[in-house]
Design an enzyme around this catalytic site. Structure first.
Site, PDB file in Angstrom:
ATOM      1  N   ALA A  92       2.747  -2.497   3.967  1.00  0.00           N
ATOM      2  CA  ALA A  92       2.746  -1.598   5.008  1.00  0.00           C
ATOM      3  C   ALA A  92       2.074  -2.436   6.216  1.00  0.00           C
ATOM      4  O   ALA A  92       1.197  -3.143   6.076  1.00  0.00           O
ATOM      5  CB  ALA A  92       1.846  -0.544   4.726  1.00  0.00           C
ATOM      6  N   HIS A 128      -5.425  -9.146  -2.296  1.00  0.00           N
ATOM      7  CA  HIS A 128      -5.619  -9.475  -1.103  1.00  0.00           C
ATOM      8  C   HIS A 128      -6.804 -10.395  -0.800  1.00  0.00           C
ATOM      9  O   HIS A 128      -7.828 -10.415  -1.668  1.00  0.00           O
ATOM     10  CB  HIS A 128      -6.046  -8.317  -0.191  1.00  0.00           C
ATOM     11  CG  HIS A 128      -5.044  -7.139  -0.216  1.00  0.00           C
ATOM     12  ND1 HIS A 128      -5.105  -6.294  -1.221  1.00  0.00           N
ATOM     13  CD2 HIS A 128      -3.957  -7.029   0.516  1.00  0.00           C
ATOM     14  CE1 HIS A 128      -3.924  -5.610  -1.145  1.00  0.00           C
ATOM     15  NE2 HIS A 128      -3.206  -5.609  -0.097  1.00  0.00           N
ATOM     16  N   HIS A 177      -3.080   1.197  -4.506  1.00  0.00           N
ATOM     17  CA  HIS A 177      -2.513  -0.159  -5.685  1.00  0.00           C
ATOM     18  C   HIS A 177      -2.989   0.091  -7.015  1.00  0.00           C
ATOM     19  O   HIS A 177      -3.966   0.135  -7.472  1.00  0.00           O
ATOM     20  CB  HIS A 177      -3.109  -1.322  -5.176  1.00  0.00           C
ATOM     21  CG  HIS A 177      -2.619  -1.885  -3.675  1.00  0.00           C
ATOM     22  ND1 HIS A 177      -1.475  -2.747  -3.638  1.00  0.00           N
ATOM     23  CD2 HIS A 177      -3.012  -1.455  -2.590  1.00  0.00           C
ATOM     24  CE1 HIS A 177      -1.418  -2.944  -2.490  1.00  0.00           C
ATOM     25  NE2 HIS A 177      -2.253  -2.207  -1.595  1.00  0.00           N
ATOM     26  N   ASN A 233       1.750   2.579  11.326  1.00  0.00           N
ATOM     27  CA  ASN A 233       1.334   2.930  12.514  1.00  0.00           C
ATOM     28  C   ASN A 233       1.774   2.059  13.843  1.00  0.00           C
ATOM     29  O   ASN A 233       2.057   1.024  13.492  1.00  0.00           O
ATOM     30  CB  ASN A 233      -0.289   2.960  12.424  1.00  0.00           C
ATOM     31  CG  ASN A 233      -0.772   1.482  11.896  1.00  0.00           C
ATOM     32  OD1 ASN A 233      -0.608   1.045  10.723  1.00  0.00           O
ATOM     33  ND2 ASN A 233      -1.278   0.718  12.870  1.00  0.00           N
ATOM     34  N   TYR A 285      -9.080 -10.076   1.758  1.00  0.00           N
ATOM     35  CA  TYR A 285     -10.211  -9.375   2.062  1.00  0.00           C
ATOM     36  C   TYR A 285     -10.941  -8.867   0.706  1.00  0.00           C
ATOM     37  O   TYR A 285     -12.307  -8.572   0.825  1.00  0.00           O
ATOM     38  CB  TYR A 285      -9.811  -8.200   3.150  1.00  0.00           C
ATOM     39  CG  TYR A 285      -8.854  -7.418   2.356  1.00  0.00           C
ATOM     40  CD1 TYR A 285      -9.150  -6.295   1.680  1.00  0.00           C
ATOM     41  CD2 TYR A 285      -7.576  -7.429   2.972  1.00  0.00           C
ATOM     42  CE1 TYR A 285      -8.205  -5.048   1.303  1.00  0.00           C
ATOM     43  CE2 TYR A 285      -6.767  -6.415   2.504  1.00  0.00           C
ATOM     44  CZ  TYR A 285      -7.224  -5.151   1.989  1.00  0.00           C
ATOM     45  OH  TYR A 285      -6.172  -4.192   1.464  1.00  0.00           O
ATOM     46  N   GLU A 286     -10.437  -8.650  -0.056  1.00  0.00           N
ATOM     47  CA  GLU A 286     -11.028  -8.148  -1.713  1.00  0.00           C
ATOM     48  C   GLU A 286     -12.087  -9.204  -2.204  1.00  0.00           C
ATOM     49  O   GLU A 286     -12.805  -8.630  -3.144  1.00  0.00           O
ATOM     50  CB  GLU A 286     -10.149  -7.750  -2.632  1.00  0.00           C
ATOM     51  CG  GLU A 286      -9.246  -6.771  -2.244  1.00  0.00           C
ATOM     52  CD  GLU A 286      -8.096  -6.464  -3.317  1.00  0.00           C
ATOM     53  OE1 GLU A 286      -8.462  -5.800  -4.346  1.00  0.00           O
ATOM     54  OE2 GLU A 286      -6.860  -6.895  -3.149  1.00  0.00           O
ATOM     55  N   HIS A 310      -6.562   3.612   7.367  1.00  0.00           N
ATOM     56  CA  HIS A 310      -5.895   3.605   5.852  1.00  0.00           C
ATOM     57  C   HIS A 310      -5.144   4.805   5.584  1.00  0.00           C
ATOM     58  O   HIS A 310      -4.141   4.902   4.922  1.00  0.00           O
ATOM     59  CB  HIS A 310      -6.996   3.056   4.862  1.00  0.00           C
ATOM     60  CG  HIS A 310      -6.122   2.494   3.558  1.00  0.00           C
ATOM     61  ND1 HIS A 310      -5.121   1.466   3.783  1.00  0.00           N
ATOM     62  CD2 HIS A 310      -6.193   2.883   2.350  1.00  0.00           C
ATOM     63  CE1 HIS A 310      -4.798   1.134   2.601  1.00  0.00           C
ATOM     64  NE2 HIS A 310      -5.277   1.953   1.763  1.00  0.00           N
ATOM     65  N   MET A 335      -2.257  -7.449   6.397  1.00  0.00           N
ATOM     66  CA  MET A 335      -3.087  -8.420   5.631  1.00  0.00           C
ATOM     67  C   MET A 335      -2.610  -8.923   4.393  1.00  0.00           C
ATOM     68  O   MET A 335      -3.434  -9.148   3.392  1.00  0.00           O
ATOM     69  CB  MET A 335      -4.214  -7.333   5.432  1.00  0.00           C
ATOM     70  CG  MET A 335      -4.909  -6.629   6.604  1.00  0.00           C
ATOM     71  SD  MET A 335      -6.278  -5.580   6.341  1.00  0.00           S
ATOM     72  CE  MET A 335      -6.370  -4.750   7.797  1.00  0.00           C
ATOM     73  N   SER A 336      -1.207  -9.097   4.159  1.00  0.00           N
ATOM     74  CA  SER A 336      -0.809  -9.764   2.853  1.00  0.00           C
ATOM     75  C   SER A 336       0.435 -10.462   3.106  1.00  0.00           C
ATOM     76  O   SER A 336       0.958 -10.834   4.139  1.00  0.00           O
ATOM     77  CB  SER A 336      -0.614  -8.415   1.942  1.00  0.00           C
ATOM     78  OG  SER A 336       0.359  -7.626   2.377  1.00  0.00           O
ATOM     79  N   SER A 354       0.851  -1.248   0.134  1.00  0.00           N
ATOM     80  CA  SER A 354       0.038  -0.016  -0.044  1.00  0.00           C
ATOM     81  C   SER A 354       0.898   1.276   0.089  1.00  0.00           C
ATOM     82  O   SER A 354       1.746   1.505   0.738  1.00  0.00           O
ATOM     83  CB  SER A 354      -0.928   0.012   1.164  1.00  0.00           C
ATOM     84  OG  SER A 354      -1.856  -0.816   1.092  1.00  0.00           O
TER      85      SER A 354
END
Length: 306
Positions: A139, A109, A87, A266, A111-112, A280, A242-243, A56
């Site tokens: 990230a 991902h 992206h 973060n 989650y997509e 995000h 998440m990746s 990201s």
């Protein structure tokens, strides 16, 4: 009564049979991977040996390539499309530090809504194109209390939470032309590449914000709860995202050498009295702020690769 039950059973069997062509539509055949690789090879003169996957806000890495040829994902046979902000959704070929490279300017991902085999589809395509080394960037939220926002963490190991639940790109019948049935993951992240990356960081003056640690993948798209964050820290994770992990698993199955890095965008919230909330926009802003350093690091590392 028996005849009624037989009719019900036959209807269920007929329905089950009719659905079979659709059950495995998310899995690809060797020929489909090869069709995509052959299409790309036919449409570019580049013969990449290094692949780079941008996380990201880190798509600017692709802008460093010279003599570029790029393809929007929607133009490439069988390729999924990236739907996440930050992206771009392009495959970019070119040269970096004297090496032929291909850069994924945007990844996919879980989650997509993509099944795990679609998330990892490009990895086997890159392998069939001749890619031998894979650089994965992401990230991530910092779990390690010593980490600061903007730190760059070299990944030395990972915790595959979706894998614990059976979500692996290697589930199903094994394709021996790619790799063995039971691949080893204790050496997932190449030690030599990490040493070269550390040398690059020292040369560039990045010592103060370079770390090493364990990356944990969650499926997303929600950010982790406080209880989940505390658990992950107890498990030994230094950063969470998440990746990345499914791509690394498939790359190692193909025999690729892997270097992974997480940009700490973060600090993960682990205190119930805290008013901080992950978002995000913060991820993208931190990625933008540290982009130049990360790009310099990857460029230097690629130049050192044999």
């Amino acid at each position: 009564m028996l005849m009624v039950m037989n009719r019900i059973t036959m209807r269920h069997l007929a329905r089950w049979t009719a659905l079979q062509p659709y059950r495995h539509r998310t899995r690809y055949t060797y020929d489909e991977y090869k069709e995509t690789a052959d299409w790309l090879l036919a449409n570019t003169r580049s013969r990449p040996r290094v692949g780079i996957i941008c996380g990201s806000g880190l798509g600017g890495l692709a802008d460093l390539l010279t003599d570029k040829t790029s393809f929007p994902y929607e133009k490439i046979p069988h390729f999924p499309q990236s739907t996440v902000s930050g992206h771009a959704g392009r495959l970019v070929f070119g040269e970096l530090s004297g090496k032929q490279c291909v850069c994924m300017q945007g990844r996919f991902h879980f989650y997509e809504g993509y099944p795990i085999n679609k998330v990892t589809f490009p990895i086997r395509v890159l392998h069939l194109m001749g890619v031998e080394a894979l650089i994965v960037t992401n990230a991530a939220g910092g779990l390690n209390e010593q980490f600061k926002v903007g730190d760059i963490m070299f990944i030395k190991d990972h915790i595959n939470m979706p894998g614990f639940a059976g979500q692996s790109p290697l589930c199903g019948s094994n394709e021996d032309r790619f790799g063995v049935r039971f691949p080893c993951m204790s050496d997932a992240y190449d030690k030599t590449f990490r040493r070269l990356a550390l040398e690059s960081a020292l040369e560039l003056g990045y010592k103060d914000f370079v770390r090493e640690g364990v990356y944990c993948m969650l499926a997303g798209p929600t950010y982790e709860t406080i209880a989940e964050s505390r658990m992950l820290k107890l498990l030994g994770a230094d950063a969470v995202g998440m990746s990345t992990v499914p791509e690394v698993v498939l790359a190692r199955h193909c025999g690729m050498r892997v270097f992974g890095t997480s940009l700490i965008t973060n600090k993960v919230v682990m205190d119930y009295s805290s008013q901080e909330k992950a978002n995000h926009e913060e991820v993208l802003q931190t990625s933008k702020d540290r982009a130049e350093a990360l790009q310099g690091l990857v460029t230097n590392l690629v130049g050192r690769m044999d």
